[in-house]
Design an enzyme around this catalytic site. Structure first.
Site, PDB file in Angstrom:
ATOM      1  N   CYS A 159       0.888  23.886  26.789  1.00 41.01           N
ATOM      2  CA  CYS A 159      -0.223  23.517  27.674  1.00 41.01           C
ATOM      3  C   CYS A 159       0.102  22.130  28.181  1.00 41.01           C
ATOM      4  CB  CYS A 159      -1.540  23.497  26.917  1.00 41.01           C
ATOM      5  SG  CYS A 159      -1.825  24.983  25.925  1.00 41.01           S
ATOM      6  N   ALA A 160       1.006  22.045  29.139  1.00 37.84           N
ATOM      7  CA  ALA A 160       1.706  20.787  29.377  1.00 37.84           C
ATOM      8  C   ALA A 160       1.046  19.838  30.367  1.00 37.84           C
ATOM      9  CB  ALA A 160       3.140  21.090  29.831  1.00 37.84           C
ATOM     10  N   PRO A 162      -1.277  17.205  32.270  1.00 44.08           N
ATOM     11  CA  PRO A 162      -0.567  16.715  33.455  1.00 44.08           C
ATOM     12  C   PRO A 162       0.843  16.214  33.204  1.00 44.08           C
ATOM     13  CG  PRO A 162      -2.056  15.052  32.652  1.00 44.08           C
ATOM     14  CD  PRO A 162      -2.230  16.225  31.749  1.00 44.08           C
ATOM     15  N   GLY A 163       1.303  16.193  31.952  1.00 40.98           N
ATOM     16  CA  GLY A 163       2.733  16.011  31.757  1.00 40.98           C
ATOM     17  C   GLY A 163       3.227  14.704  31.160  1.00 40.98           C
ATOM     18  N   SER A 164       2.330  13.848  30.665  1.00 39.93           N
ATOM     19  CA  SER A 164       2.864  12.610  30.071  1.00 39.93           C
ATOM     20  C   SER A 164       3.629  12.903  28.778  1.00 39.93           C
ATOM     21  CB  SER A 164       1.766  11.579  29.846  1.00 39.93           C
ATOM     22  OG  SER A 164       0.586  12.190  29.407  1.00 39.93           O
ATOM     23  N   ASP A 190       1.776  25.646  32.124  1.00 40.39           N
ATOM     24  CA  ASP A 190       0.343  25.409  32.189  1.00 40.39           C
ATOM     25  C   ASP A 190      -0.325  26.598  32.855  1.00 40.39           C
ATOM     26  OD1 ASP A 190      -1.488  22.953  31.479  1.00 40.39           O
ATOM     27  OD2 ASP A 190      -2.374  23.932  33.217  1.00 40.39           O
ATOM     28  N   ASP A 217      -0.645  32.008  31.185  1.00 35.16           N
ATOM     29  CA  ASP A 217      -1.686  31.800  30.198  1.00 35.16           C
ATOM     30  C   ASP A 217      -0.964  31.622  28.854  1.00 35.16           C
ATOM     31  OD1 ASP A 217      -3.455  32.212  28.156  1.00 35.16           O
ATOM     32  OD2 ASP A 217      -4.378  33.995  29.011  1.00 35.16           O
ATOM     33  N   ASP A 243      -0.437  21.575  22.491  1.00 37.78           N
ATOM     34  CA  ASP A 243      -1.518  20.612  22.667  1.00 37.78           C
ATOM     35  C   ASP A 243      -2.633  21.344  23.404  1.00 37.78           C
ATOM     36  OD1 ASP A 243      -2.593  17.903  22.682  1.00 37.78           O
ATOM     37  OD2 ASP A 243      -2.235  17.926  24.843  1.00 37.78           O
ATOM     38  N   CYS A 296      -7.472  16.569  21.308  1.00 34.52           N
ATOM     39  CA  CYS A 296      -8.143  15.262  21.370  1.00 34.52           C
ATOM     40  C   CYS A 296      -9.601  15.475  20.967  1.00 34.52           C
ATOM     41  CB  CYS A 296      -7.994  14.611  22.739  1.00 34.52           C
ATOM     42  SG  CYS A 296      -8.163  15.720  24.129  1.00 34.52           S
TER      43      CYS A 296
END
Length: 772
Positions: A159-160, A162-164, A190, A217, A243, A296
């Protein structure tokens, strides 16, 4: 991106009441905060988050940026006072390796009050645009560090966007800058098509041939196949970052509206999806591989409950790694072993048997702790880690590191990999093995429709695949369904072995015999090839063997661009700056070594005459045919004050002039690293200058032909990241943002109508699922 920077350095928000009685009741009861620390915990949640940044990019370059930050910008801030108050110095995060992550409490108000701070701020914004610095929450940097990545690892980021974190993973693959093609790669996935373009943008700034962005998905991400010595095998990953979407209550300091919206309902809805995604992850993990699960959120329903269910049904195939000695300096709490479940009306349940039947769809058995004490103890749930905001002034976060010891029990009946595999690798066997699981079967197998679809796809494929394999074409998937989401992507077409295109290129640049030309691809099947891209050999393998089941958004870095002017000089393709570090080791001709003064001239002047350069450079140029060239700067260890990392620039040699073909934001970056003052307070002249710059860029664009796929992303990004009023970072080839934005509007509709994996209510939750 730059826009996020501006928001993130902001101080004032409209006053939102930071109170939520249910939240307090829930977490007090669960006891995740040590005795006596509750007030400190709540107080921290009400404070805005300090801005944190990470220096990105590959080793030697990252070190130069760090040097520049410390020696120049921080030094200038050292004794700075604003309104009689000493400005707080940025601090490095003690637990992040090599001082590459920093946090600062500078608010936007302060930034405006001092020219020195404005200069520092412009540096941050501009370097963020180039991708040399990334605004990233401190806690979000943890999962990639615990993944323990080596350059040969095959990595899946589930689930990458926005990619940081994806960027961190790519950097780890390229730990040794002298290896242009590490053996490992990152497949970044994603579920949201639009967010995939954000991923592409983040990854692009790192210019790696080892990253592929896909759109699936995560809970049913397809099993991929690769060719191993002429045999088909399932691709198993060495490392997986999982994540997952979460309720985001660890982000209250940043996402203020979580205060209003928080209820236990969000977690109850997400638990099932999180468990399915994590399950799909461990299925595709290689034995001995490592998967990091993170959220998070502070909620055990999304955290320990998911991990415990996963461990329970893995029957010993998985174990939690003890990472207590990793990242010394990071304050963390151990995972908990006892928790309860609460409904949004405040009603508590201690165990599954207490749940009334009308609540049994909302609350699932997997949400409760294990009753069997022995089993519970053997799980070592205390090895999970929870980061509390007040311990080191961060967001809240949860991480668990899983190691795979043996195949998952429901995969045990798969045929041995060495036999010829069926197309739907092992999924049917999984269904068979899984039917004995009793009522609570969590692994969701393909629905009937999906199986039907895969039959259809297989028929389509069998005829097409062999043909397109021969032609080296990885087309967009044949299935109609796929096209609902987002752009119809162009196919990836590998350059045929005997393509006449390649010979003049090879001769002109004297490419090394070891140059992997089979890794070159274009994005068009018909017509003139305008751009040549390159992927690593391992990703080529993935692309060629899975084109029919994988929705690839982007992969490969641009290495050559067609330039008709070049034709008369023997080569119609000029070098592209973004791929030059990968290409450079293979090029043996048309390289000019330049001194630092030359580099400054190249980067500050649009099309300088040869007479402006050092006599050495003039001499070298004299014997060279016109056309595309490589300009290489090597640091002189005798002059420690000069830039100490090598730079490779693409240039063009004209009759009487020499120019660099480098996008503006990169120019500014290199100049800053060389200590050239590029800061200007915002003034009318600058606007004028930008205008002429744009005209120049426009003229450059005229010499190019056509637009290529990347420009889709480059145009999408400004819309997705907040608009930045600083510098425009146009690269020489851009296209109209309008058509793309219209596409996004249409997209919004189609993805709303699309059938996703969650109910409407929880889709709204998903919209809030916060990942920084």
């Amino acid at each position: 991106g730059g826009g996020a920077f501006l928001q993130g350095w902001a101080g004032g928000y409209p006053e939102i009441v930071k109170e939520n009685e249910l939240f307090e009741r829930y977490y007090r009861e669960l006891g995740i905060v040590p005795a006596g620390e509750w007030d400190a915990f709540m107080a921290a949640l009400r404070e805005p988050l300090p801005a944190t940044l990470r220096i990105t990019g590959y080793r030697s370059h990252a070190r130069e940026i760090l040097h520049c930050l410390k020696e120049k910008y921080f030094r200038e801030l050292q004794d700075l006072e604003v309104d009689g108050q000493k400005v707080e110095m940025p601090q490095s995060l003690s637990w992040y390796p090599e001082e590459l992550a920093w946090h600062t409490n500078l608010s936007r108000k302060i930034l405006r009050k001092s020219p020195l701070l404005e200069k520092f701020h412009q540096f941050l914004v501009s370097e963020t645009e180039c991708g040399n610095i990334s605004r990233q929450e401190a806690v979000s940097m943890i999962p990639p560090l615990l993944l323990d990545v080596s350059p040969h690892h095959k990595i899946l980021d589930m689930c990458a966007a926005p990619g940081s974190k994806t960027a961190q993973l790519i950097e780890m693959l390229h730990a040794d800058m002298n290896v242009p093609f590490p053996k490992g790669f990152v497949i970044a996935n994603d579920v949201d098509n639009k967010r995939c373009y954000l991923l592409v943008h983040q990854a692009k700034r790192l210019n790696s041939p080892c990253i592929m962005v896909v759109n699936h998905d995560a809970s049913s991400i397809p099993k991929l196949q690769i060719d191993v010595d002429g045999r088909k095998e399932i691709l198993l990953y060495d490392r997986i970052l999982c994540d997952v979407p979460c309720s985001g209550d660890g982000t209250m300091r940043k996402n203020i509206d979580v205060w209003k919206k928080w209820t236990t309902q969000n977690s109850l809805q997400l638990h099932g999806l999180q468990l399915r995604i994590a399950t799909r992850g461990v299925e595709q993990l290689a034995e001995g591989g490592r998967m990091v699960y993170s959220t998070c959120s502070l909620n055990p329903i999304e955290n320990e409950a998911v991990i415990a269910s996963l461990l329970e049904k893995s029957q010993g195939a998985l174990e939690l790694a003890d990472v207590s000695s990793e990242l010394p300096g990071l304050k963390r709490m151990p995972g908990i072993t006892k928790w309860k479940v609460m409904l949004k009306d405040g009603q508590w349940f201690e165990e599954w048997k207490d749940v009334p039947s009308n609540r049994q769809t909302q609350i699932r058995p997997t949400m409760f702790p294990l009753k069997d004490e022995e089993k519970l103890k053997a799980m070592n749930l205390e090895r999970c880690l929870r980061i509390l905001p007040h311990h080191q002034n961060t967001g809240g976060f949860f991480v668990a590191v899983l190691i795979k010891k043996s195949p998952m029990p429901w995969n045990k009946r798969q045929p041995k990999v060495h036999q010829k595999l069926t197309q739907r690798t092992g999924d049917t066997e999984a269904t068979a093995a899984n039917s004995g699981n009793g009522s609570d079967c969590i692994i969701e197998e393909p629905t009937l429709a999906e199986n039907e679809e895969s039959k259809k796809m297989q028929e389509l494929q069998n005829s097409d695949t062999e043909q397109s394999k021969k032609e080296g074409v990885c087309g967009p998937p044949p299935s109609k369904k796929m096209k609902l989401f987002g752009f119809k992507e162009d196919p990836f077409v590998f350059l045929p072995e005997d393509d006449p295109l390649f010979l003049p290129i090879q001769k002109f640049y004297a490419l090394d015999p070891s140059f992997p030309k089979m890794n070159l691809l274009t994005r068009t099947q018909e017509g003139k090839k305008r751009q040549l891209y390159m992927v690593s050999k391992e990703l080529r393998n993935v692309l060629l063997n899975n084109s029919e089941k994988m929705k690839v958004i982007n992969t490969g870095i641009k290495v050559w661009s067609r330039n008709s002017d070049g034709e008369q000089f023997g080569c119609a393709f000029r070098l592209a700056q973004e791929g030059i570090y990968t290409l450079y080791p293979f090029i043996h001709a048309r390289i000019i070594n330049v001194c630092i003064e030359d580099v400054k001239i190249l980067l500050t002047q649009e099309n300088p005459f040869l007479s402006k350069f050092s006599s050495e450079t003039q001499k070298k140029v004299k014997d060279m045919a016109m056309g595309s060239i490589v300009l290489k700067y090597d640091p002189d260890p005798e002059k420690p004050h000069d830039l100490q990392c090598p730079i490779v620039l693409c240039g063009w040699q004209g009759k009487t002039s020499l120019r660099a073909f480098v996008p503006k934001n990169e120019r500014l970056h290199y100049l800053r690293m060389m200590g050239v003052e590029v800061f200007k307070a915002k003034r009318k002249e600058e606007e004028l200058e930008n205008k002429t710059e744009e005209e120049v860029q426009h003229r450059l664009a005229q010499t190019e032909e056509g637009m290529d796929v990347e420009d889709k992303e480059q145009d999408l990004v400004p819309k997705m990241e907040a608009k930045i009023g600083e510098e425009s970072s146009q690269s020489p080839v851009e296209s109209s943002a309008m058509e793309i934005e219209n596409k996004i509007e249409d997209l919004d509709q189609s993805s709303k109508n699309a059938n996703t994996h969650v109910s409407q209510e929880s889709r709204e939750t998903d919209a809030r699922n916060v990942k920084d």
